[in-house]
Motif scaffolding. Structure first.
Motif, PDB file in Angstrom:
ATOM      1  N   ALA A  35      65.425  39.283  43.158  1.00  0.00           N
ATOM      2  CA  ALA A  35      64.503  40.158  43.407  1.00  0.00           C
ATOM      3  C   ALA A  35      65.273  41.018  44.841  1.00  0.00           C
ATOM      4  O   ALA A  35      64.349  41.635  45.600  1.00  0.00           O
ATOM      5  CB  ALA A  35      63.319  39.467  44.202  1.00  0.00           C
ATOM      6  N   GLU A  36      66.455  40.914  45.282  1.00  0.00           N
ATOM      7  CA  GLU A  36      66.912  41.187  46.469  1.00  0.00           C
ATOM      8  C   GLU A  36      67.141  43.081  46.297  1.00  0.00           C
ATOM      9  O   GLU A  36      66.613  43.684  46.925  1.00  0.00           O
ATOM     10  CB  GLU A  36      68.867  41.355  45.887  1.00  0.00           C
ATOM     11  CG  GLU A  36      69.279  41.146  47.206  1.00  0.00           C
ATOM     12  CD  GLU A  36      68.814  40.884  48.140  1.00  0.00           C
ATOM     13  OE1 GLU A  36      69.079  41.681  49.843  1.00  0.00           O
ATOM     14  OE2 GLU A  36      68.473  39.395  48.273  1.00  0.00           O
ATOM     15  N   GLY A  37      67.424  43.353  45.181  1.00  0.00           N
ATOM     16  CA  GLY A  37      67.122  45.145  45.005  1.00  0.00           C
ATOM     17  C   GLY A  37      65.529  45.809  44.895  1.00  0.00           C
ATOM     18  O   GLY A  37      65.365  46.701  44.858  1.00  0.00           O
ATOM     19  N   ARG A  38      64.770  44.948  44.856  1.00  0.00           N
ATOM     20  CA  ARG A  38      63.549  45.125  44.152  1.00  0.00           C
ATOM     21  C   ARG A  38      62.165  45.420  45.625  1.00  0.00           C
ATOM     22  O   ARG A  38      61.533  44.983  45.617  1.00  0.00           O
ATOM     23  CB  ARG A  38      62.447  44.671  43.402  1.00  0.00           C
ATOM     24  CG  ARG A  38      63.558  44.839  41.675  1.00  0.00           C
ATOM     25  CD  ARG A  38      62.525  44.186  40.898  1.00  0.00           C
ATOM     26  NE  ARG A  38      63.414  43.968  39.733  1.00  0.00           N
ATOM     27  CZ  ARG A  38      63.025  43.923  39.033  1.00  0.00           C
ATOM     28  NH1 ARG A  38      62.177  42.639  38.630  1.00  0.00           N
ATOM     29  NH2 ARG A  38      63.576  43.162  38.037  1.00  0.00           N
ATOM     30  N   ARG A  39      62.949  44.594  46.909  1.00  0.00           N
ATOM     31  CA  ARG A  39      62.165  44.767  47.973  1.00  0.00           C
ATOM     32  C   ARG A  39      61.752  45.365  49.188  1.00  0.00           C
ATOM     33  O   ARG A  39      62.540  46.937  49.061  1.00  0.00           O
ATOM     34  CB  ARG A  39      62.857  43.875  49.032  1.00  0.00           C
ATOM     35  CG  ARG A  39      63.539  42.515  48.128  1.00  0.00           C
ATOM     36  CD  ARG A  39      62.985  41.181  49.182  1.00  0.00           C
ATOM     37  NE  ARG A  39      63.091  39.907  48.912  1.00  0.00           N
ATOM     38  CZ  ARG A  39      63.455  38.570  49.509  1.00  0.00           C
ATOM     39  NH1 ARG A  39      63.383  38.998  50.701  1.00  0.00           N
ATOM     40  NH2 ARG A  39      63.146  37.491  48.978  1.00  0.00           N
TER      41      ARG A  39
END
Length: 143
Positions: free
Chosen positions: A64-68
């Protein structure tokens, strides 16, 4: 409030971890696209997901790193359909797939060595190519 998302036995995203809202969507719809919020945006608090061990939680955080968003919540959008409820269900499926992917423990890589035959074949090929390149050059003294 959206319904909880059951991912696997013992693993679920509770109702308290979810926040859904409608956003204006681009794409087909004519003038109606400017009035109706048909794109679904689902915000998930990953800390509240139940039934994850430490490894799965770490993998989920990495996925989920880039979708926060600014609060650290996972932000999933779906706008493929003109219907908000269908888009919300699509966003829920995306979250379910992401959590399920985090549950899969990756296999450990075992380092391997090239076989004796492959090493020999590589050396034979290198010698053949070296001879080929050497034959392309001009003979000595005729430069």
């Amino acid at each position: 409030m959206p319904e909880p998302i059951d991912v696997a036995p013992g693993v679920r995203v509770p109702e308290a971890a979810l926040e859904a809202r409608g956003v204006r969507s681009g794409g087909p719809g004519g003038q109606n696209v400017n009035k109706v919020a048909s794109r679904a945006e689902l915000l998930v608090d990953l800390a509240l997901v139940e039934g994850l061990d430490d490894g799965a939680r770490a993998r989920l955080e990495a996925l989920a790193e880039g979708r926060r968003d600014a609060q650290g919540r996972l932000r999933v959008t779906a706008g493929e359909s003109r219907d908000y409820h269908r888009n919300l269900e699509t966003a829920r499926e995306k979250v379910r797939g992401l959590v399920a992917k985090a549950l899969v423990v990756p296999r450990k890589r075992r380092p391997t060595r090239p076989s004796a035959g492959s090493r020999e074949a590589r050396l034979v090929l290198k010698k053949r190519l070296a001879r080929l390149k050497k034959n392309r050059s001009a003979p000595r003294g005729e430069e």
